[in-house]
Design a protein around this motif. Sequence first.
Motif, PDB file in Angstrom:
ATOM      1  N   ALA A  17      10.417 -30.978  27.590  1.00 36.09           N
ATOM      2  CA  ALA A  17       9.696 -31.507  28.746  1.00 36.09           C
ATOM      3  C   ALA A  17       8.854 -32.719  28.386  1.00 36.09           C
ATOM      4  O   ALA A  17       8.735 -33.655  29.185  1.00 36.09           O
ATOM      5  N   LEU A  18       8.261 -32.706  27.195  1.00 33.64           N
ATOM      6  CA  LEU A  18       7.475 -33.851  26.725  1.00 33.64           C
ATOM      7  C   LEU A  18       7.198 -33.676  25.249  1.00 33.64           C
ATOM      8  O   LEU A  18       7.429 -32.606  24.676  1.00 33.64           O
ATOM      9  N   LEU A  19       6.689 -34.706  24.622  1.00 34.62           N
ATOM     10  CA  LEU A  19       6.332 -34.692  23.213  1.00 34.62           C
ATOM     11  C   LEU A  19       4.833 -34.882  23.073  1.00 34.62           C
ATOM     12  O   LEU A  19       4.239 -35.730  23.743  1.00 34.62           O
ATOM     13  N   SER A  20       4.226 -34.086  22.189  1.00 38.06           N
ATOM     14  CA  SER A  20       2.793 -34.191  21.925  1.00 38.06           C
ATOM     15  C   SER A  20       2.584 -34.228  20.425  1.00 38.06           C
ATOM     16  O   SER A  20       3.295 -33.537  19.683  1.00 38.06           O
ATOM     17  N   PHE A  21       1.621 -35.014  19.979  1.00 34.67           N
ATOM     18  CA  PHE A  21       1.428 -35.224  18.546  1.00 34.67           C
ATOM     19  C   PHE A  21      -0.034 -35.067  18.126  1.00 34.67           C
ATOM     20  O   PHE A  21      -0.951 -35.234  18.924  1.00 34.67           O
ATOM     21  N   SER A  22      -0.191 -34.790  16.829  1.00 36.18           N
ATOM     22  CA  SER A  22      -1.479 -34.927  16.175  1.00 36.18           C
ATOM     23  C   SER A  22      -1.237 -35.593  14.835  1.00 36.18           C
ATOM     24  O   SER A  22      -0.095 -35.667  14.370  1.00 36.18           O
ATOM     25  N   GLY A  23      -2.280 -36.105  14.220  1.00 29.73           N
ATOM     26  CA  GLY A  23      -2.112 -36.752  12.921  1.00 29.73           C
ATOM     27  C   GLY A  23      -3.440 -37.112  12.310  1.00 29.73           C
ATOM     28  O   GLY A  23      -4.482 -37.068  12.966  1.00 29.73           O
ATOM     29  N   GLN A  24      -3.412 -37.452  11.009  1.00 28.95           N
ATOM     30  CA  GLN A  24      -4.648 -37.828  10.332  1.00 28.95           C
ATOM     31  C   GLN A  24      -5.213 -39.101  10.958  1.00 28.95           C
ATOM     32  O   GLN A  24      -4.475 -39.932  11.482  1.00 28.95           O
TER      33      GLN A  24
ATOM     34  N   THR B 196      -4.123 -45.302  21.037  1.00 28.29           N
ATOM     35  CA  THR B 196      -4.769 -44.279  20.232  1.00 28.29           C
ATOM     36  C   THR B 196      -5.621 -43.432  21.147  1.00 28.29           C
ATOM     37  O   THR B 196      -5.872 -43.788  22.305  1.00 28.29           O
ATOM     38  N   ASP B 197      -6.090 -42.300  20.643  1.00 28.70           N
ATOM     39  CA  ASP B 197      -6.897 -41.381  21.440  1.00 28.70           C
ATOM     40  C   ASP B 197      -8.366 -41.521  21.065  1.00 28.70           C
ATOM     41  O   ASP B 197      -8.698 -42.047  19.992  1.00 28.70           O
TER      42      ASP B 197
ATOM     43  N   ILE C 299      -3.703 -36.335  19.871  1.00 30.39           N
ATOM     44  CA  ILE C 299      -5.098 -36.218  19.450  1.00 30.39           C
ATOM     45  C   ILE C 299      -5.177 -36.179  17.931  1.00 30.39           C
ATOM     46  O   ILE C 299      -4.276 -35.658  17.267  1.00 30.39           O
ATOM     47  N   GLY C 300      -6.244 -36.740  17.370  1.00 31.23           N
ATOM     48  CA  GLY C 300      -6.454 -36.700  15.926  1.00 31.23           C
ATOM     49  C   GLY C 300      -6.548 -35.285  15.407  1.00 31.23           C
ATOM     50  O   GLY C 300      -6.850 -34.346  16.144  1.00 31.23           O
ATOM     51  N   ASP C 301      -6.304 -35.115  14.100  1.00 35.00           N
ATOM     52  CA  ASP C 301      -6.152 -33.771  13.548  1.00 35.00           C
ATOM     53  C   ASP C 301      -7.379 -32.884  13.721  1.00 35.00           C
ATOM     54  O   ASP C 301      -7.248 -31.676  13.961  1.00 35.00           O
TER      55      ASP C 301
ATOM     56  N   PHE D  25      -1.358 -22.508  11.351  1.00 28.71           N
ATOM     57  CA  PHE D  25      -0.536 -23.192  12.352  1.00 28.71           C
ATOM     58  C   PHE D  25      -1.314 -23.544  13.621  1.00 28.71           C
ATOM     59  O   PHE D  25      -0.759 -24.142  14.540  1.00 28.71           O
ATOM     60  N   LEU D  26      -2.586 -23.175  13.688  1.00 29.37           N
ATOM     61  CA  LEU D  26      -3.341 -23.382  14.928  1.00 29.37           C
ATOM     62  C   LEU D  26      -3.493 -24.860  15.304  1.00 29.37           C
ATOM     63  O   LEU D  26      -3.508 -25.174  16.500  1.00 29.37           O
ATOM     64  N   PRO D  27      -3.628 -25.802  14.340  1.00 30.78           N
ATOM     65  CA  PRO D  27      -3.679 -27.212  14.761  1.00 30.78           C
ATOM     66  C   PRO D  27      -2.437 -27.636  15.543  1.00 30.78           C
ATOM     67  O   PRO D  27      -2.526 -28.475  16.441  1.00 30.78           O
ATOM     68  N   SER D  28      -1.280 -27.067  15.219  1.00 32.75           N
ATOM     69  CA  SER D  28      -0.073 -27.374  15.989  1.00 32.75           C
ATOM     70  C   SER D  28      -0.193 -26.849  17.414  1.00 32.75           C
ATOM     71  O   SER D  28       0.235 -27.506  18.366  1.00 32.75           O
ATOM     72  N   ILE D  29      -0.772 -25.658  17.556  1.00 32.90           N
ATOM     73  CA  ILE D  29      -1.009 -25.105  18.895  1.00 32.90           C
ATOM     74  C   ILE D  29      -1.959 -26.008  19.668  1.00 32.90           C
ATOM     75  O   ILE D  29      -1.784 -26.261  20.866  1.00 32.90           O
ATOM     76  N   GLY D  30      -2.977 -26.538  18.976  1.00 37.35           N
ATOM     77  CA  GLY D  30      -3.919 -27.444  19.636  1.00 37.35           C
ATOM     78  C   GLY D  30      -3.240 -28.682  20.186  1.00 37.35           C
ATOM     79  O   GLY D  30      -3.519 -29.120  21.308  1.00 37.35           O
ATOM     80  N   ALA D  31      -2.317 -29.264  19.405  1.00 34.20           N
ATOM     81  CA  ALA D  31      -1.582 -30.428  19.890  1.00 34.20           C
ATOM     82  C   ALA D  31      -0.700 -30.056  21.074  1.00 34.20           C
ATOM     83  O   ALA D  31      -0.574 -30.808  22.047  1.00 34.20           O
ATOM     84  N   ALA D  32      -0.099 -28.867  21.012  1.00 36.04           N
ATOM     85  CA  ALA D  32       0.773 -28.425  22.105  1.00 36.04           C
ATOM     86  C   ALA D  32      -0.017 -28.159  23.381  1.00 36.04           C
ATOM     87  O   ALA D  32       0.509 -28.333  24.492  1.00 36.04           O
ATOM     88  N   MET D  33      -1.292 -27.765  23.233  1.00 36.88           N
ATOM     89  CA  MET D  33      -2.108 -27.476  24.419  1.00 36.88           C
ATOM     90  C   MET D  33      -2.281 -28.698  25.308  1.00 36.88           C
ATOM     91  O   MET D  33      -2.477 -28.570  26.520  1.00 36.88           O
TER      92      MET D  33
END
Length: 486
Positions: A55-62, A155-156, A221-223, A419-427
């Motif tokens: 449905a869409l792509l969501s990212f996080s990163g340093q 950027t966010d 969103i940033g990590d 794995f919770l930071p990945s859940i945060g990006a998915a939220m």
Amino acid sequence: MCWRTSARRFFRENVPVVPDYADGFVEQNPEVWYEAVVRIAREWFRSGIKPQHIALLSFSGQMQDCIPVDSGGKPVRPAILYSDGRGARQAERLRQELGDETIIRYTENHMDGTLTFPKLIWLLEHERERYDETRAFLISSKDYVIARLTGAFVTDPTSAATTGCMNIRTRTWMGEWLERYGLDPAKMPAIIGSGEPAGTVHAEAAASSGFAAGTPVLCGIGDAGSATLGAGVYREGEIYAYIGTTGWVAAASDGFMDVRSGAFNLAYVEPGRQIAIAPLTNAGSAHKWAAEVFGSGKPWSASVAFKEFEQAVEKAERGTSGVLFLPYLNGERCPVQDLNATGCFIGLTEATTREQMGTAVLEGVAMAVRQVLELIAKPEPERGLRVTLIGGGAKSKAWCRIIADVLQCELVVPEDSQFLPSIGAAMLGFSRLGWGGDYASLCEKVKAGRKFERFVPNPELAAFYNRQYEKFKRLYPALAPVFAMA
């Protein structure tokens, strides 16, 4: 679908970093970030996931990088990473000319050479040709991947807060500052909401990645932001600690904290909310070092070494050894701000065992956590303090018990917390798609559906750890003159 593209985790394991520590330079080719995402996507599609089902792509990163790209989104030079301190002289010039009070008034953060703003000035002064070739300076690793997928330079606010040149209240660039130092504000990426679309996958990216053309891509969103969301921390007073290779203690807030301690204020996912965060340079890295040094002595195998070290710490009788460890193996950022500080053992005797020394390392990190927790937390005496612990370090039950005893508070460790930071990006995607309401509601739902383990402090160890902690706080001031001689 989402990735947490943190250099502290996935890219540290899969993508080469090229450091030159003699000069304080730490660089990385950003193109390998995109290539890593493409490899993951292709693996998904080989396993049966259909591009049209995304449905869409969501990212996080340093965050806190300086990533110069040309008009096509390709790098004009290697990315200057967050841990690169080459901008120290430029940062000192900014402090002298703008003034610390002015810098803090607008950014609610201090200025140092690892921030993006002084790195931009360094690039202008030392690599003018590369600066002129640059169409946009990106801030986070996920910004680069988004640019390659969509052609958008964005950027966010969380990542932008780590640059040293964003007005944290208006969430806009300090254009006057940039122009004053010869920088073109038009080269800065657009700051848009984390949950807002940056664009869609264009045809060229669809051909290289396998994602369907037209798939929406969020700004992400940033990590630190994704970790905070994943921990379910959104309301005032909620707090968590992250133990990865490095670490931090953070809380959601509608105000700003004093940053003179070395802590930071980061813009959170929605306007009017911040993340108060106090970083630790040494966390899981100290754990790994201790497992290597105080393990069985057998040939190194990470899984075996950590298991044996865990068993050794479990056997150690805590509350009897007076050994203390100052965990500054890589210097420290908060509340101690000293890159020359080193690790130290205090209290060794002929009776000291390997197990006691290994345990002291974990206790030392826990005491550093307690120090920064005291900067962040405002506990209510009648309610006590409850801290959520996430990250790879939370997999060690022995360490969790030590942290609970040293902090003297209830520790809540969610299942698979790494794995919770990945859940945060998915939220971000959940909210965009209308799955579960606003961010506050999503955080509550994520916490409610999560399995977790509780660790409560042993009251019999409270007096011992209070004494140890008082000694611990005196170690750095006593040793600082020695570190300064290095």
